[in-house]
Each structure stands twice: as structure tokens, then as C-alpha cells.
Design a protein around this motif. Structure first.
Motif, short mmCIF file in Angstrom:
data_model
loop_
_atom_site.label_atom_id
_atom_site.label_comp_id
_atom_site.label_asym_id
_atom_site.label_seq_id
_atom_site.Cartn_x
_atom_site.Cartn_y
_atom_site.Cartn_z
N THR A 46 30.99 -30.65 19.37
CA THR A 46 29.77 -31.42 19.16
C THR A 46 28.69 -31.02 20.15
O THR A 46 27.50 -30.95 19.79
CB THR A 46 30.07 -32.93 19.27
OG1 THR A 46 30.97 -33.30 18.22
CG2 THR A 46 28.80 -33.75 19.13
N THR A 47 29.06 -30.73 21.38
CA THR A 47 28.08 -30.27 22.37
C THR A 47 27.43 -28.97 21.91
O THR A 47 26.21 -28.78 22.04
CB THR A 47 28.76 -30.05 23.74
OG1 THR A 47 29.28 -31.30 24.20
CG2 THR A 47 27.77 -29.51 24.76
N GLN A 50 24.95 -29.84 19.25
CA GLN A 50 23.78 -30.51 19.84
C GLN A 50 22.85 -29.53 20.53
O GLN A 50 21.63 -29.66 20.46
CB GLN A 50 24.25 -31.58 20.82
CG GLN A 50 24.89 -32.78 20.15
CD GLN A 50 25.45 -33.77 21.15
OE1 GLN A 50 25.82 -33.42 22.26
NE2 GLN A 50 25.53 -35.04 20.75
N LEU A 55 19.07 -30.77 20.27
CA LEU A 55 19.21 -32.17 20.70
C LEU A 55 19.43 -32.28 22.20
O LEU A 55 19.02 -33.26 22.82
CB LEU A 55 20.35 -32.84 19.94
CG LEU A 55 20.15 -32.97 18.42
CD1 LEU A 55 21.38 -33.57 17.77
CD2 LEU A 55 18.91 -33.82 18.12
N GLY A 85 25.34 -35.24 11.05
CA GLY A 85 26.29 -35.55 12.11
C GLY A 85 27.59 -36.13 11.59
O GLY A 85 27.83 -36.22 10.38
#
Length: 316
Positions: A46-47, A50, A55, A85
């Protein structure tokens, strides 16, 4: 002339205090393909999404997406991408059509163009009948379809899907898979993170395995499977004579007299299978049944992440 890659990332690093989340990863995603990033919880999937979707900022590294430099032209990147997401970013109190209209306004589409785009997407995602109903009444699969339709309002060239089928039933998951395939046939590039290994196996042109912030493997599903031992060809014979003859023709095999079968080690390649069939033919060995067994992505995932963990533990 070949098209430039949709995503190129080099030396991507991210830490939160003393916790290193991404440890200098490199990624290249060809345009018009599906790229799957696998990894256990906390691996950094997820990082990564992002950072690539603007993000959050990376601590180090360079990224280009759809030809735009992430550091110097983040607005260009945002115009070129869409993000869906892990959890549907829809307003439960609005109808499906109102959610779509909100996204069209955020994308600064004029009224006529927005109406045309919304109508086309509602039809594409089979949401026309539900468009006037509050989203709170939608099923999980309908919510995910609406979420992805909202992502497509801006006609993105690159879409980040962070675990898009989490919580969906098998039928809804397969519907989403077909939607993703259709998008890629239309020229869109998909960057997918998932914990469903079957999903990566079904969809991805290339797969990378991320563990504790490091890429531990990358390749096609078949390439990754061939890296893991345990592949074999199962030969079944009609009687003991054929079993005995084949046993003398191969080495490092596993024999089962009860089922009249041999398991011959095999790397899953066509060349190796041809060689095995040639040996059987040369020895005039009749086989009643042949089947090829290769490790699946579950085996790959467990083996690679276990190996990565063992490499981090100092020897005693």
C-alpha cells in the motif's frame, strides 16, 4: 518503435522513524499490461501505491508515470492516473449517479461531456438500473464496480487497484476480473496489489513479490513457479511391467506401486516435457495417463517470503 513504460521507479525508499518500509525498490511496468505486486501484510504494498499515486512522498528514488516525473510534475501524474483503494470511496448517502456526477465535477468535465461519460460508464459497469438508488442499498460487488467506474470518469491511462476484490464473493470477483481485462484491452495499464494469489495468476502479465520492503522476485507467473522445486510429471501405467520398465529409465523419481504411478521431477518447461516423452518413446514404454504438476503461486509466495525471512535472520 516501442512505447515508453507506463511506470518506471528506481531506488524507491520510505521510512517512518526507525521503521524502513521500502528499501530501494525498482519497478518497470510496460504500457497496456497488468502488473501485480504481491506480499504479506506489512510488506509495503500500500505504501508503494500511495507513493506512485502522489498521496505520500518517498524519502528517496525517482519515478516516471505516463511520461511525467513524479517529483517535478505531480499534477501531470494525477491527470494521467486513477486510484481505487482497498475500501470503496463512495458516499453512501448519494445515489450511484450522484457519486458519478460528483467525480465528473472534480475532474472539471463540462456538463454535457460529464453526462455522456457517466451514462457510458454506468452502462459499461451494469449499473444503469441501480443508478438512482442510494449506494447504501448496493451489494459489495456493486459498490466496487461503482468505485472503479468513478475512477474511470477522468479517462486515466494508468490505474492503481489496491486489493480491489477484497470481501467480494467468487462471482463478483470474477466479474471484476473481466472488467479489468477489458480495460487493458482498451490500452489502460493496471498496477494491482492483491493477497489473492489466484487473482494475480489469472490477471497479471508480470508479478513482483515484495517482502519487508524489498523485491524478492519478479517475472511471469510461469517463471516464478519454475523457480520453486517440486514440479513433476505423474505417469500412470496399466500394469506393473510398464511401471518397472519406466523405473529403470529415469532417476530421482518417486514410485507408488499401489497406484502404478511414477513422479518424475520436471521444471514445467515444454522442452523438458518433449525430452521426457522422447525417452518414453525411445524405450517403447506405454503410459496409460500423463499429467504435469507445477508449484502454484501459493507455493511460490510461501517459499520466497520464507527465504527472505531466513536471509534477514543472522546465523547463530
Amino acid at each position: 518503435m516501442s512505447r515508453q513504460p507506463a511506470i518506471v521507479a528506481t531506488g524507491l525508499r520510505k521510512a517512518y522513524g526507525d521503521k524502513l518500509v521500502l528499501d530501494g525498490i525498482d519497478l518497470t511496468v510496460p504500457t497496456g499490461t497488468i502488473f501485480a505486486l504481491l506480499g504479506p501484510n506489512g510488506a509495503g504494498k500500500t505504501t508503494t501505491v500511495q507513493i506512485l499515486s502522489t498521496l505520500i512522498r518517498a524519502d528517496a528514488g525517482q519515478v516516471r508515470i505516463a511520461g511525467h516525473d513524479l517529483h517535478s510534475d505531480p499534477d501531470g501524474v494525477r491527470d494521467a492516473i486513477g486510484v481505487t483503494g482497498q475500501f470503496s470511496a463512495v458516499d453512501n448517502l448519494l445515489t450511484g449517479a450522484e457519486n458519478m456526477a460528483l467525480m465528473a465535477n472534480l475532474r472539471h468535465l463540462d456538463r454535457a461531456a460529464g453526462r455522456r461519460r457517466i451514462a457510458a460508464l454506468l452502462a459499461q459497469f451494469d449499473l444503469v438500473e441501480a443508478a438512482g438508488k442510494p449506494v447504501v442499498t448496493y451489494s459489495g460487488g456493486m459498490r466496487r464496480r461503482l468505485d472503479l467506474a468513478m475512477t474511470l470518469v477522468g479517462d486515466p491511462r494508468v490505474i492503481f487497484l489496491d486489493e480491489p476484490t477484497t470481501g467480494l464473493d467468487p462471482r463478483s470477483r470474477r466479474t471484476m476480473w473481466q472488467i479489468i481485462r477489458d480495460l487493458v484491452r482498451g490500452g489502460v495499464t493496471i498496477f494491482l496489489t492483491t493477497q489473492y494469489l489466484e487473482e494475480a495468476d489469472q490477471l497479471a502479465d508480470r508479478i513482483a513479490v515484495l517482502d519487508h520492503g524489498r523485491l524478492v522476485a519478479e517475472g511471469t507467473a510461469d517463471e516464478l513457479k519454475r523457480r520453486i522445486p517440486g514440479g513433476h510429471v505423474r505417469l500412470r501405467f496399466s500394469g506393473p511391467a510398464g511401471l518397472d520398465l519406466a523405473t529403470r529409465s529415469f532417476t530421482h523419481l518417486s514410485r507408488d506401486d499401489d497406484t502404478l504411478t511414477l513422479h518424475v521431477p520436471h521444471d514445467g518447461s515444454v522442452q523438458s516435457l518433449r525430452a521426457l516423452l522422447g525417452r518414453l518413446d525411445d524405450a517403447a514404454i506405454d503410459v496409460d495417463e500423463l499429467s504435469v504438476h507445477t508449484p502454484d503461486l501459493d507455493d511460490v509466495f510461501l517459499a520466497l517470503t520464507k527465504q527472505s525471512q531466513e536471509e534477514r535472520v543472522p546465523a547463530r
